[in-house]
Each structure stands twice: as C-alpha cells, then as structure tokens.
Write a protein that holds these residues in place. Structure first.
Motif, PDB file in Angstrom:
ATOM      1  N   ALA A  18      66.647  92.606  43.228  1.00  0.00           N
ATOM      2  CA  ALA A  18      67.089  91.219  43.110  1.00  0.00           C
ATOM      3  C   ALA A  18      67.181  90.754  41.668  1.00  0.00           C
ATOM      4  O   ALA A  18      67.757  89.706  41.400  1.00  0.00           O
ATOM      5  N   GLY A  19      66.616  91.506  40.738  1.00  0.00           N
ATOM      6  CA  GLY A  19      66.681  91.124  39.334  1.00  0.00           C
ATOM      7  C   GLY A  19      66.399  92.314  38.440  1.00  0.00           C
ATOM      8  O   GLY A  19      65.616  93.201  38.780  1.00  0.00           O
ATOM      9  N   VAL A  20      67.058  92.334  37.279  1.00  0.00           N
ATOM     10  CA  VAL A  20      66.899  93.426  36.318  1.00  0.00           C
ATOM     11  C   VAL A  20      66.648  92.824  34.947  1.00  0.00           C
ATOM     12  O   VAL A  20      67.409  91.978  34.477  1.00  0.00           O
ATOM     13  N   LYS A  21      65.564  93.264  34.293  1.00  0.00           N
ATOM     14  CA  LYS A  21      65.227  92.809  32.950  1.00  0.00           C
ATOM     15  C   LYS A  21      65.053  94.033  32.059  1.00  0.00           C
ATOM     16  O   LYS A  21      64.382  94.999  32.433  1.00  0.00           O
ATOM     17  N   VAL A  22      65.671  93.993  30.878  1.00  0.00           N
ATOM     18  CA  VAL A  22      65.583  95.111  29.935  1.00  0.00           C
ATOM     19  C   VAL A  22      64.289  94.963  29.138  1.00  0.00           C
ATOM     20  O   VAL A  22      64.069  93.953  28.455  1.00  0.00           O
ATOM     21  N   VAL A  23      63.429  95.973  29.212  1.00  0.00           N
ATOM     22  CA  VAL A  23      62.159  95.965  28.489  1.00  0.00           C
ATOM     23  C   VAL A  23      62.294  96.682  27.152  1.00  0.00           C
ATOM     24  O   VAL A  23      61.817  96.206  26.118  1.00  0.00           O
ATOM     25  N   ALA A  24      62.931  97.841  27.168  1.00  0.00           N
ATOM     26  CA  ALA A  24      63.161  98.608  25.934  1.00  0.00           C
ATOM     27  C   ALA A  24      64.554  99.209  26.009  1.00  0.00           C
ATOM     28  O   ALA A  24      64.927  99.799  27.028  1.00  0.00           O
ATOM     29  N   ALA A  25      65.306  99.064  24.909  1.00  0.00           N
ATOM     30  CA  ALA A  25      66.692  99.517  24.921  1.00  0.00           C
ATOM     31  C   ALA A  25      66.996 100.336  23.682  1.00  0.00           C
ATOM     32  O   ALA A  25      66.420 100.111  22.609  1.00  0.00           O
ATOM     33  N   PRO A  26      67.902 101.315  23.772  1.00  0.00           N
ATOM     34  CA  PRO A  26      68.329 102.081  22.600  1.00  0.00           C
ATOM     35  C   PRO A  26      69.282 101.247  21.740  1.00  0.00           C
ATOM     36  O   PRO A  26      69.665 100.138  22.111  1.00  0.00           O
ATOM     37  N   GLN A  27      69.693 101.798  20.624  1.00  0.00           N
ATOM     38  CA  GLN A  27      70.607 101.067  19.752  1.00  0.00           C
ATOM     39  C   GLN A  27      71.991 100.948  20.367  1.00  0.00           C
ATOM     40  O   GLN A  27      72.711  99.991  20.094  1.00  0.00           O
ATOM     41  N   GLU A  28      72.389 101.893  21.184  1.00  0.00           N
ATOM     42  CA  GLU A  28      73.730 101.869  21.786  1.00  0.00           C
ATOM     43  C   GLU A  28      73.740 100.920  22.989  1.00  0.00           C
ATOM     44  O   GLU A  28      73.122 101.198  24.020  1.00  0.00           O
ATOM     45  N   PRO A  29      74.427  99.760  22.920  1.00  0.00           N
ATOM     46  CA  PRO A  29      74.404  98.781  24.028  1.00  0.00           C
ATOM     47  C   PRO A  29      75.073  99.296  25.294  1.00  0.00           C
ATOM     48  O   PRO A  29      74.760  98.842  26.384  1.00  0.00           O
ATOM     49  N   ARG A  30      76.006 100.272  25.165  1.00  0.00           N
ATOM     50  CA  ARG A  30      76.691 100.758  26.363  1.00  0.00           C
ATOM     51  C   ARG A  30      75.744 101.529  27.280  1.00  0.00           C
ATOM     52  O   ARG A  30      75.920 101.558  28.498  1.00  0.00           O
ATOM     53  N   LEU A  31      74.722 102.168  26.709  1.00  0.00           N
ATOM     54  CA  LEU A  31      73.722 102.828  27.543  1.00  0.00           C
ATOM     55  C   LEU A  31      72.912 101.789  28.314  1.00  0.00           C
ATOM     56  O   LEU A  31      72.605 101.972  29.500  1.00  0.00           O
ATOM     57  N   GLU A  81      73.908  98.791  29.227  1.00  0.00           N
ATOM     58  CA  GLU A  81      74.737  98.195  30.276  1.00  0.00           C
ATOM     59  C   GLU A  81      74.922  99.159  31.442  1.00  0.00           C
ATOM     60  O   GLU A  81      74.918  98.753  32.609  1.00  0.00           O
ATOM     61  N   ALA A  82      75.071 100.458  31.152  1.00  0.00           N
ATOM     62  CA  ALA A  82      75.205 101.445  32.225  1.00  0.00           C
ATOM     63  C   ALA A  82      73.949 101.480  33.083  1.00  0.00           C
ATOM     64  O   ALA A  82      74.014 101.601  34.317  1.00  0.00           O
ATOM     65  N   ALA A  83      72.777 101.366  32.457  1.00  0.00           N
ATOM     66  CA  ALA A  83      71.521 101.362  33.213  1.00  0.00           C
ATOM     67  C   ALA A  83      71.405 100.111  34.064  1.00  0.00           C
ATOM     68  O   ALA A  83      70.972 100.162  35.225  1.00  0.00           O
ATOM     69  N   ARG A  84      71.782  98.957  33.511  1.00  0.00           N
ATOM     70  CA  ARG A  84      71.707  97.688  34.268  1.00  0.00           C
ATOM     71  C   ARG A  84      72.602  97.750  35.504  1.00  0.00           C
ATOM     72  O   ARG A  84      72.206  97.336  36.601  1.00  0.00           O
ATOM     73  N   GLN A  85      73.821  98.243  35.354  1.00  0.00           N
ATOM     74  CA  GLN A  85      74.745  98.308  36.483  1.00  0.00           C
ATOM     75  C   GLN A  85      74.243  99.286  37.541  1.00  0.00           C
ATOM     76  O   GLN A  85      74.320  99.016  38.743  1.00  0.00           O
ATOM     77  N   ALA A  86      73.725 100.410  37.110  1.00  0.00           N
ATOM     78  CA  ALA A  86      73.263 101.413  38.073  1.00  0.00           C
ATOM     79  C   ALA A  86      72.033 100.921  38.834  1.00  0.00           C
ATOM     80  O   ALA A  86      71.863 101.206  40.023  1.00  0.00           O
ATOM     81  N   ALA A  87      71.164 100.150  38.174  1.00  0.00           N
ATOM     82  CA  ALA A  87      69.913  99.712  38.805  1.00  0.00           C
ATOM     83  C   ALA A  87      70.160  98.835  40.015  1.00  0.00           C
ATOM     84  O   ALA A  87      69.354  98.810  40.951  1.00  0.00           O
ATOM     85  N   ALA A  88      71.284  98.112  40.022  1.00  0.00           N
ATOM     86  CA  ALA A  88      71.567  97.229  41.165  1.00  0.00           C
ATOM     87  C   ALA A  88      71.739  98.006  42.455  1.00  0.00           C
ATOM     88  O   ALA A  88      71.575  97.452  43.546  1.00  0.00           O
ATOM     89  N   GLY A  89      72.061  99.290  42.366  1.00  0.00           N
ATOM     90  CA  GLY A  89      72.268 100.091  43.565  1.00  0.00           C
ATOM     91  C   GLY A  89      71.029 100.787  44.087  1.00  0.00           C
ATOM     92  O   GLY A  89      71.090 101.467  45.118  1.00  0.00           O
ATOM     93  N   ALA A 107      78.702 109.528  39.100  1.00  0.00           N
ATOM     94  CA  ALA A 107      78.551 108.288  39.865  1.00  0.00           C
ATOM     95  C   ALA A 107      79.704 107.369  39.512  1.00  0.00           C
ATOM     96  O   ALA A 107      80.401 107.564  38.502  1.00  0.00           O
ATOM     97  N   VAL A 108      79.909 106.359  40.323  1.00  0.00           N
ATOM     98  CA  VAL A 108      81.015 105.437  40.102  1.00  0.00           C
ATOM     99  C   VAL A 108      80.485 104.155  39.486  1.00  0.00           C
ATOM    100  O   VAL A 108      79.300 103.815  39.592  1.00  0.00           O
ATOM    101  N   GLY A 109      81.373 103.414  38.847  1.00  0.00           N
ATOM    102  CA  GLY A 109      81.012 102.141  38.251  1.00  0.00           C
ATOM    103  C   GLY A 109      81.075 101.016  39.253  1.00  0.00           C
ATOM    104  O   GLY A 109      81.343 101.212  40.450  1.00  0.00           O
TER     105      GLY A 109
END
Length: 919
Positions: free
Chosen positions: A105-118, A120-128, A193-195
């Motif tokens: 029901a919710g996703v919060k980023v705790v630690a992230a790499p310098q590349e923002p696309r990684l 965002e890919a993790a956030r989108q995948a977590a919803a599934g 996997a698909v987007g």
C-alpha cells in the motif's frame, strides 16, 4: 541481459519498525477508520507487541504480550535493469507498507544509489509484490518492513545479438499486465519483467527461443520466436485470464461515512443482479426500506412515501424520468454509471426539495488509456457506448445510446398470430448520452447531455368510421455544464443545467377518405411541457484534522405550459387558448436554496455533522414559501467493526403525483408545501471478513402531505378556478430495515434485506350504507395506499468455473390496502328485504388487503475472452417462477348466482436473452 535480486528481512524489520495495529479486526467500510502505529519488540519466541500496548489497544485483557505472525513473500516482482543504462551495480533499500490483504500500500525509499533510474525501477517493481498478511492476536494487520533490490548491469551483448520487445496484455480486455514475468528457454529464474505499461525488452542471441509468460490471475502462455542476427522483433503477448470480469474486492478511495444510512453499490453489484435487466438503478428495488407499485415496475416506494417523493440524481443533478415505458430499461446507459448511492432516509443537505429518500448515480470517470467500445443487443433494444481519450489535449469524449425495436417485434408477432388487436399496438423508446470532459489546470470541465423518448399507444381500428385510439409520448432532454477546481484551500464546483420535459396524449379517430377508404387521423392533443434553467455552486474545505465545512446553493427556474388543441377538446379547455412554456407559460416557478454543513470529529470515535438548508419556492403570481431544514447526523465508532448512528432532519417538497409529471409539480404549489420530519437510529457491524450487517429503526412524522392522483389533477383542471377541496393530509411512517451483505469479492456477492413498515395517513373518507350511498363523511387514520408491511429480498450471484455466472433473487411482499386509491375498493355483501344479495362499497377503514406476492428471478451468463475483446451472453428472467400478482378484485356472482370475490391477476414475466461485446 540483466539481473536483480530482492532481499526480504521480516524479523529484522519487525523489531525496529512499526506496525499499523487494528487490533479489533479490519476497519469497517461503514466507519472512519483510524490507524495506530506501535513499536514491536524482539523476543526469544519471535516478534511481539508489548503487554502495555496490547492492553491499551484491547488486543489482550490478561496483561500478556501479543505475538505477531510476520508476513511471507508469495509473489515476487522482479525489477528490470533500466534500458539503455550503463553503469555499476546498485542497491535500493525500500520500506514497504504491507496492508491487511498482503498488498503493498505504500513504498518509501530508505537508501538509494546515485542513479535515479534504479530507484524508480525498484519503486515500480515493489508495487507488484504480494505477501501473506501479518496476523496479530488472530486479526490481520498492516506492517512496515524493508525490502532490498540489488541491481547488476547486464552482461555486454555482442552487436550481432537480436532484440525481442513488446507488450504483455490480458486477453479480451487489452489491459497491460504490469506484474508479468518472462522466462526464456526453460529458465527457472526470470529472464525479464515488464514495466507499469506492460512493455518489456529482452536481448537474445539469434535462433529459436521459447518464451514463457506468467502473470498472477492468468494462465501461463508459451510463445516460440525465431530471431535472426541483429533483428529487433516487436510482439504482443496475450494471456488468458483465469476469470473474465472476476468478482474481485474493489479497492478504491472510499468517501468517509458521514450519513446515517448510505448503501453504495459498485461494479457487478450494479449490472449482474438477476431480474434487473442489467440496469444499475433497478437494483435499488432490492434494498431495505423499499416497496413497489408492482413487480417489475422500478419506481421505489421508500419507507412508505409516494414514489415521486424519492429523488433520482446524476452527480447531484435531478432527472425526471428514470425508466422507459415504466417496465423497460433505465434512460441512462449502464456504462456511464460507476456507483449508485442510496439514501433511504435523512439524506444530506445537498439533496433538497424532496420528502423521502434519494438515489444518486455517480458518473464514471473517463478512462484515459485507450479506446473503449461496448455494444449490446437483446429482444427489446440495441445499444452502444464509445469512449476515446485525446491524450495531447487532455480531452475525453464518450457517447452512448439505445434504440428499441419492440414495435417491429409487435408487428411480426401480430402477423404470426393473425391478431388485428396486437397489430394496432406500438411501444417504442430511444435515449442518448454524450460527454466531453477536459482537464483545465488542476481542475476539470465537463459537458454532459442526455435525452429520452417513450411512445406507446394503440391506433384506431379501420373496420368502422369513428373508432378511437391514441398515443402517449414522454420526452426529456438535459444539458449540464460542470466545472471543478481547487479554490481557497478547498474544492469548488459550479454547474449550469438546461432541460426540457414533455408529456402528451394524442387522440386519434378513424374517418372515411374522399376515395371511400377508411384511415385515421389525430383529432386532439393534451400536452404538458416544461423548460428548466438551473445553476448551482458548492465549496468544501477541511479547516483542520477534525473539522470540514461545506457550503453551496442552487437556483432552478421552471416555465410550464398545458397545451390543448385539436377537434377532440379535453374537459376544461377554452376555445382559442394557446400556450407555450417560453412565450406564454401557464405557470412560472423559481426554486432557490442554500445549505451549510460541518463535519466535526470532537473526540476519537465520534463524528457529528450538523447542517441546515434554506429553500424558497416561488410561483407567479404571489405564491411564496420559505422554509428552513435543520439536519443532524451523529456516528459513534465503538470498535473498528461496530458503529452506532443516528440522525434527524426536516424535509419539504412540492405536491406530488404518482410519478413526476411536467408542469404539475410547479402549478400544484398553490396547494402549499408538503412537510415531514425523519428520525433514524441504527448500527453497522462488520461481524467477520466478508459479512456486513446493518439495522435501522425509523420514524417519519408527516405534518402535511399533498399527495395527488391523476383523477384529482384532471378534476381540478375541469373546475377551472372553482373552489376545490383541500387535498392536504397528515400522517406518519415507522419501521425497521435490516440487511446482511457480502460485498463483491471471492467470486460472489449477495445480500439479504428485510423491511417492516407501517405508513398511515389521517384523511377524510366516506361511510356507506347498505344501499351503497354515502351516509356520512368522517376523519380517521388509514393505511397509506402504498403500505406493504413486510418485504424480504435475497440476492446472490456466483462466478463458477469456465467463466459461467449464475445468480438468483428471491422476493416476497405482503399486499397493499384495497382502499380504492391505486386499486379497487373492498366491497361487502348485503341482503335486502326480499333476500336479494348485492355487493356494496366497504368503508375504507375496514378495507382488506391484496394477496401477498412471491417471485424468483434468475440470471445465467457465459463470458469469453477473445483476442482483443470480451463477449458475454446472458439470460435474465424476472419472475422465472411465473407467479401471478394480484392487482385488484372483481366482485360479482358466478353462474350459480353465488357471490364471488375474484382476483384480477396476471404474471409479469420479463425474459431477456442478450449479448454484449466489450472492446
């Protein structure tokens, strides 16, 4: 190629993060749920809630700790390495909020790499991701836990490699399957996997490859692709759904429950209830507190009021005529309706100028993804719905309509049966709806138009000159322009509506033409016409966490005319009279109203909503009524599953006839307003998951009623200014409404409702002697003409395997009074001095009742998922039990001259075999 890895650390998280503990069970949708976050502790036996917190939340009563059963991962959701990204490995640590159903029901980023696309890919995948729900003290709870996605760049692909890209869709609906996973050449680990848009890209070596696609709720699909060196192949993979249009629990942003009683129906609960012809508004007839005029006629008698006392609305805009030909489908295409709200009593202050309940159909939001088309056909009519978004401009266009061909069927039937009488009958209808919705900054602008026409009658026989016939035509049109936009920290809405209404009776007569043949012509028309111009505005704002205010107002100008012309002049007409609702109206009325309400949370578990509405009714010349309507709702949340509620209010309405008639509700203002109060107390209880119970006790004193019938309207027209008897009365209604409901989900839905009702009116009535003459006129309290003391409904629809759906409805009601108002008047048998028996009228306070009625409805449907559309075939039968309902009694004598009270009955059976295609 790409690789990813997810790490699930439930024990670590549950000892350091928090839990959303709803210790008494899942919050009831009928309540304003509150979330409480508490810390968990690690122990030798697992993760626990401290004794103090457990006692404070009511989880345990013995002062002991409460043990948590942590969630486990059920459905993984791999994250793909972003296409075109070059770089080093990365790791994204997320904090997930897993709800009571195991969904993220919710996703919060705790630690992230310098590349923002990684990230965002993790956030989108977590919803599934899907988990088993966490359980605390035997009840599912929401928890927060960490989840780690580790990314490694794909191995370099030789330039001679091929590329396979495309989309994964659900077969039939074309819905992108964002949670699909691809496996290539028998791999046990996901190859890709698909987007969120259902798209994917795989880099593969040349050759023949076997691609298996899996997605939750769908059958796996296997596809064989042949790739040549350097080829970029585009594909679309379609997966067969396990269920076509499944009965799934609808997760939506529910409005906080602030009314005493509001029953909200969604999705298939509106379109797949047996006996309703697939029309959302007909489902209201199976709700608690609702009686009926007759089986199949879907104008509700709500808590003992006249049908016209209940208002029907579309997004708050009142519509006059709801059903074609009384028995037919609704005048609005079902695909335009998202939900239906039913208020059997004490509706909110936004709903004004009504004495009974309210039914509000909320229009669906335009879908902005792609073209949507629906086409349906059955033996009565054919219809269609088209919706298309213009992404570049933010515009969405929707159109729909239906056309009846029942006249053609009647003609064919009369030819087959060689019936001249049937050939003279006709019954036609059509309707249309169109919507254009435009995004404007942070707001939206919507233009919505709808119209309906019914034409029914019987033409004169051509056997003789002077034979008569006629036709009744009812039409209305509405155009509504509405805008919504944030304003002053709140949400504002303005709207303008234009409408026309017409109801006309045309008399016809056969005559001899100059050639000697017999034909027929129109000889007169009696028509009621009305124009309506309306404007409204509203604003709502939350002033704090505990206080929200709403203000609004509306104006409605009605110009009505009674048009009489022709050679067959109806009673009460004057030679040379011509009227026009715009140029020479017979009645001019202006209705205006304003409301103010506040929603206040004075303490945890309490909701108080006071409100007031002020309305002015003006009829030219010189008739003016101003009334104030205070209303109050109180709700007390005892536990997450149990709510107590109560409400009261004052209500007014213009005089009413059986159903809405143009011009009548304005011109009848000379009789004054109707006034009533409504009191309602009850409870709502979510006993267990999937079972919602509710009960209401109501008392509605009616201080003044003006409930006219058509005979009174005609007689008043005939008198033309002469003194008429005062049609007002008073009365009351009280009763109990009970409902047990299983909401949509787990392949079925259904409910059982029961209503007990007593509705009385204090009126003047005649007493009759044995000679059938009036002896005296007295005043007394009598059962109302629409009173049905007991009404029971049970509805069930179940999704079987192989996409079959079976449903049934069982209905029972006791009979209405045989009081001579909408049925016959009870008669009694008398014997004169010479021993001759005869029937004479019975006093109304001694009238008997019509027989009770019982029926069973049935619906069977089959669905198919084609490549890009779904097909549904259904058989819907109202009164499959073929039970005959009693409408009146005929008093007379049989062949042996024995007295008999013979019921007038016939079965209303509406079988509907139809098909529907959805693209």
């Amino acid at each position: 190629m790409r690789s990813r890895r997810g790490v699930f650390l439930p024990l670590l998280v549950l000892t350091t993060l928090s839990v959303l503990a709803h210790a008494q069970g899942v919050p009831s949708p009928a309540s304003d749920a509150r979330a409480i976050e508490v810390k968990l502790q690690a122990s030798d036996g697992g993760t626990v809630l401290s004794a103090d917190d457990a006692e404070r939340l009511g989880v345990t009563e013995d002062g002991r700790e409460a043990r948590l059963q942590p969630p486990t991962l059920v459905t993984p959701s791999p994250a793909a390495w972003p296409e075109g990204l070059e770089g080093t490995p990365g790791e994204v640590t997320l904090e997930l909020l897993v709800d009571v159903e195991g969904a993220v029901a919710g996703v919060k980023v705790v630690a992230a790499p310098q590349e923002p696309r990684l990230t965002e890919a993790a956030r989108q995948a977590a919803a599934g991701l899907r988990f088993t729900p966490a359980v605390l003290a035997g009840a599912p709870v929401a928890v927060r836990l960490p989840f780690v996605y580790r990314f490694e760049p794909p191995a370099p692909v030789p330039r001679s490699a091929a590329s396979l890209s495309g989309e994964v869709r659900a077969r039939g609906t074309r819905r992108p399957l964002a949670d699909a996973t691809l496996f290539v050449d028998g791999a046990t680990e996901p190859s890709g996997a698909v987007g969120a848009d259902g798209r994917f890209t795989l880099a593969l070596p040349p050759g023949v490859h076997r691609v298996e696609v899996r997605a939750p709720g769908h059958q796996p699909g296997t596809f064989e692709e042949t790739l040549s060196e350097g080829q970029a192949l585009q594909v679309i993979y379609r997966l067969q759904p396990g269920r076509v249009n499944p009965y799934e629990t609808v997760v939506r942003d529910e409005r906080p429950r602030t009314e005493v009683t509001r029953i909200t129906l969604h999705e298939q609960e509106l379109r797949e209830v047996p006996g309703t012809l697939g029309d959302p508004f007909r489902v209201v007839m199976l709700m608690p507190g609702v009686g009926s005029l007759a089986s199949g006629i879907s104008y509700p008698v709500v808590r003992g009021s006249q049908p016209a006392a209940t208002g029907f609305f579309l997004d708050g805009v009142r519509i006059p005529m709801l059903y074609h030909l009384m028995l037919g489908p609704a005048v609005l295409h079902p695909d335009f309706i998202d939900t239906v709200d039913f208020f059997p009593g004490t509706p909110p202050v936004q709903y004004g100028r009504l004495l009974g309940g309210a039914v509000d159909g909320r229009l669906s939001r335009p879908r902005e993804d792609r073209l949507h088309v629906t086409a349906s056909v059955d033996p009565i009519n054919a219809g269609g719905f088209i919706e298309y978004p213009f992404e570049s401009t933010g515009t969405s266009v929707s159109v729909a309509g239906r056309l009846s061909y029942s006249a053609l069927l009647m003609t064919l039937g009369s030819k087959l049966l060689s019936s001249a009488e049937t050939e003279k009958l006709h019954a036609d209808f059509w309707d249309y709806q169109a919507r254009v919705e435009q995004k404007v900054g942070q707001g939206r602008l919507r233009l919505f138009a709808l119209g309906s026409s019914d034409d029914v009658g019987s033409s004169p026989s051509l056997d003789w000159v002077g034979m008569t016939g006629g036709r009744i035509v009812s039409r209305f049109h509405r155009v509504d322009l509405r805008g919504t936009h944030p304003l002053a920290g709140g949400d504002a809405e303005v709207g303008f509506t234009f409408g026309t209404d017409a109801l006309g009776f045309t008399g016809q007569e056969s005559f001899r033409t100059a050639s000697g043949a017999i034909d027929y012509q129109d000889v007169g028309e009696y028509a009621l016409e009305q124009l309506t111009f309306a404007a409204r505005a509203g604003w709502k704002r939350s002033l704090s966490d505990t206080l929200e205010v709403a203000v609004g107002g509306d104006l409605e100008h009605r110009r009505a005319a009674t048009d009489i012309r022709g050679t067959g002049i109806p009673p009460g007409s004057r030679p040379g009279e011509t009227t026009d609702p715009l140029k020479s109206p017979s009645s001019l009325a202006l209705f205006s109203g304003a409301y103010l309400s506040a929603t206040w949370l004075p303490a945890p578990g309490w909701l108080v909503q006071p409100g007031v509405r002020v309305d002015n009714y003006h009829l030219s010349p010189g008739i003016n009524h101003t009334v104030a309507e205070p209303r109050l709702t109180v709700r007390r949340q005892l536990t997450d599953a149990l709510v107590l509620k109560g409400g009261a209010g004052v209500f007014h309405q213009t005089p009413t006839v059986l159903v809405h008639l143009p011009a009548v509700d304005t011109s009848s203002l000379r009789h004054g307003l109707q006034e009533g109060l409504q009191f309602d107390v009850g409870a709502e209880w979510k006993a267990v998951e999937g079972l919602e119970l509710s009960g209401d006790v109501f008392y509605n004193p009616l201080t003044r009623t003006v409930e006219l019938d058509l005979r009174q309207v005609v007689e008043n027209r005939r008198r033309r200014g002469l003194d008429t008897p005062d049609p007002s009365a008073s009365g009351y209604a009280y009763g109990i409404d009970l409902m047990a409901r299983h909401p949509l989900g787990r392949d079925w839905f259904g409910w059982v409702s029961y209503s007990f009702l007593q509705s009385k009116r204090r009126v003047r009535f005649d007493r009759y002697g044995d000679d059938d003459r009036v002896v005296e006129t007295v005043e007394g309290t009598l059962p109302f003409a629409f009173e049905q003391a007991h009404v029971l409904n049970a509805a069930l629809s179940y999704k079987l395997g192989n996409n079959w759906t079976v449903g049934t409805v069982v209905h029972f009601n006791t009979g209405r009074p045989e009081s001579g108002e909408i049925t016959t008047l009870t008669q009694r048998l008398v014997t004169d001095a010479d021993g001759t028996q005869d029937w004479v009228r019975q006093d109304r306070d001694k009238a008997e009742r019509l027989d009770a009625f019982f029926r069973v409805d049935l619906r069977v449907a089959k669905s198919w998922a084609m490549e890009d559309f779904t097909l549904d075939a259904y058989l819907d039968i109202l009164n499959v039990s073929a039970r005959q309902e009693v409408f009146a009694y005929d008093y007379g004598f049989d062949e042996a001259l024995r007295p008999e009270r013979k019921p007038t009955r016939f079965p209303i059976i509406l079988p509907l075999l139809g098909a529907k295609g959805t693209y």
